[in-house]
Design a protein around this motif. Structure first.
Motif, short mmCIF file in Angstrom:
data_model
loop_
_atom_site.label_atom_id
_atom_site.label_comp_id
_atom_site.label_asym_id
_atom_site.label_seq_id
_atom_site.Cartn_x
_atom_site.Cartn_y
_atom_site.Cartn_z
N ILE A 184 -0.76 -1.88 -3.96
CA ILE A 184 -1.15 -0.03 -3.14
C ILE A 184 -2.80 -0.38 -3.18
O ILE A 184 -3.29 0.03 -3.98
CB ILE A 184 -0.64 1.10 -4.17
CG1 ILE A 184 0.78 1.06 -4.39
CG2 ILE A 184 -0.52 2.00 -3.20
CD1 ILE A 184 1.32 1.75 -5.50
N TYR A 185 -3.26 -0.03 -1.78
CA TYR A 185 -3.96 0.36 -1.41
C TYR A 185 -4.51 1.28 -1.11
O TYR A 185 -3.65 2.63 0.11
CB TYR A 185 -4.44 -0.84 -0.41
CG TYR A 185 -4.34 -1.95 -0.57
CD1 TYR A 185 -3.42 -2.75 -0.86
CD2 TYR A 185 -5.72 -2.60 -0.34
CE1 TYR A 185 -3.88 -4.38 -1.17
CE2 TYR A 185 -5.70 -3.86 -0.56
CZ TYR A 185 -4.60 -5.31 -1.16
OH TYR A 185 -4.70 -6.16 -1.62
N GLY A 198 -1.33 6.52 -0.28
CA GLY A 198 -1.44 4.64 -0.84
C GLY A 198 -0.75 4.08 0.02
O GLY A 198 0.84 4.90 0.48
N THR A 199 -1.13 3.10 0.50
CA THR A 199 -0.05 1.96 1.31
C THR A 199 0.42 0.91 0.64
O THR A 199 -1.16 0.70 -0.03
CB THR A 199 -0.49 2.01 3.06
OG1 THR A 199 0.86 1.92 3.45
CG2 THR A 199 -1.93 1.33 2.57
N GLY A 228 -1.11 -15.34 6.01
CA GLY A 228 -1.07 -13.84 6.35
C GLY A 228 -1.56 -12.78 7.15
O GLY A 228 -2.60 -12.78 5.76
N SER A 229 -1.84 -11.51 7.29
CA SER A 229 -3.09 -10.87 7.90
C SER A 229 -2.04 -9.50 8.07
O SER A 229 -1.15 -9.31 8.57
CB SER A 229 -3.23 -11.18 9.44
OG SER A 229 -4.22 -12.56 9.50
N LEU A 230 -3.17 -8.73 7.94
CA LEU A 230 -2.18 -6.97 7.77
C LEU A 230 -4.10 -6.28 8.16
O LEU A 230 -4.82 -6.88 7.93
CB LEU A 230 -1.86 -6.66 6.39
CG LEU A 230 -0.32 -6.91 5.90
CD1 LEU A 230 -0.28 -6.58 5.23
CD2 LEU A 230 0.50 -6.14 7.43
N ARG A 231 -3.33 -5.14 9.05
CA ARG A 231 -4.56 -4.13 9.03
C ARG A 231 -3.74 -3.20 8.71
O ARG A 231 -2.97 -2.47 9.02
CB ARG A 231 -5.65 -4.36 10.55
CG ARG A 231 -5.99 -3.55 10.68
CD ARG A 231 -6.30 -3.25 12.89
NE ARG A 231 -7.56 -2.61 12.79
CZ ARG A 231 -7.82 -2.28 13.84
NH1 ARG A 231 -6.89 -1.41 14.60
NH2 ARG A 231 -9.21 -2.03 14.45
N LEU A 232 -4.80 -2.48 7.78
CA LEU A 232 -5.00 -0.94 7.12
C LEU A 232 -5.51 -0.40 7.78
O LEU A 232 -6.81 -0.26 8.30
CB LEU A 232 -4.78 -1.02 5.84
CG LEU A 232 -4.13 -2.17 5.24
CD1 LEU A 232 -4.94 -1.57 3.35
CD2 LEU A 232 -2.69 -2.56 4.90
#
Length: 114
Positions: free
Chosen positions: A92-93, A107-108, A16-20
């Motif tokens: 955690i980004y 962080g997220t 899948g994909s995510l956009r931070l």
């Protein structure tokens, strides 16, 4: 007051994909190189990607071809588009801004799991 606020994390299936996003305030964003770091449980924090104030980018080998870093200086915001996510991307980004001094976000969490 300097703030870096990350958003966009969550739970996603492998592939899948995510956009931070990282929204910056309290400093002159356009003058700063910006970075995404991540820290997985039990591991050291590692550099994921960076972008200079002029738009040059660099990536960790583990994410090349899957992740794309970008910035919108008009919105004081940095992004990390993450595609083809793998379980080992779980971490955690953190958003980091650096010139003479450096700033960190809180962080997220990104979790890649089926």
């Amino acid at each position: 007051q300097v703030q870096l606020v990350e958003s966009g994390g969550g739970l996603v299936q492998p592939g899948g994909s995510l956009r931070l996003s990282c929204a910056a305030s309290g400093f002159t964003f356009i003058n700063y190189a910006m970075y995404w770091y991540r820290q997985a449980p039990g591991k050291q924090r590692e550099l994921v990607a960076g972008i200079t104030n002029t738009g040059s980018t660099n990536y960790a080998d583990s994410v090349k071809g899957r992740f794309t870093i970008s910035r919108d200086n008009a919105k004081n915001t940095m992004y990390l588009q993450m595609n083809r996510l793998k379980p080992e991307d779980t971490a955690i980004y953190y958003c980091n801004g650096r010139r003479i001094v450096e700033y960190w976000g809180q962080g997220t969490q990104v979790t890649v799991s089926s």
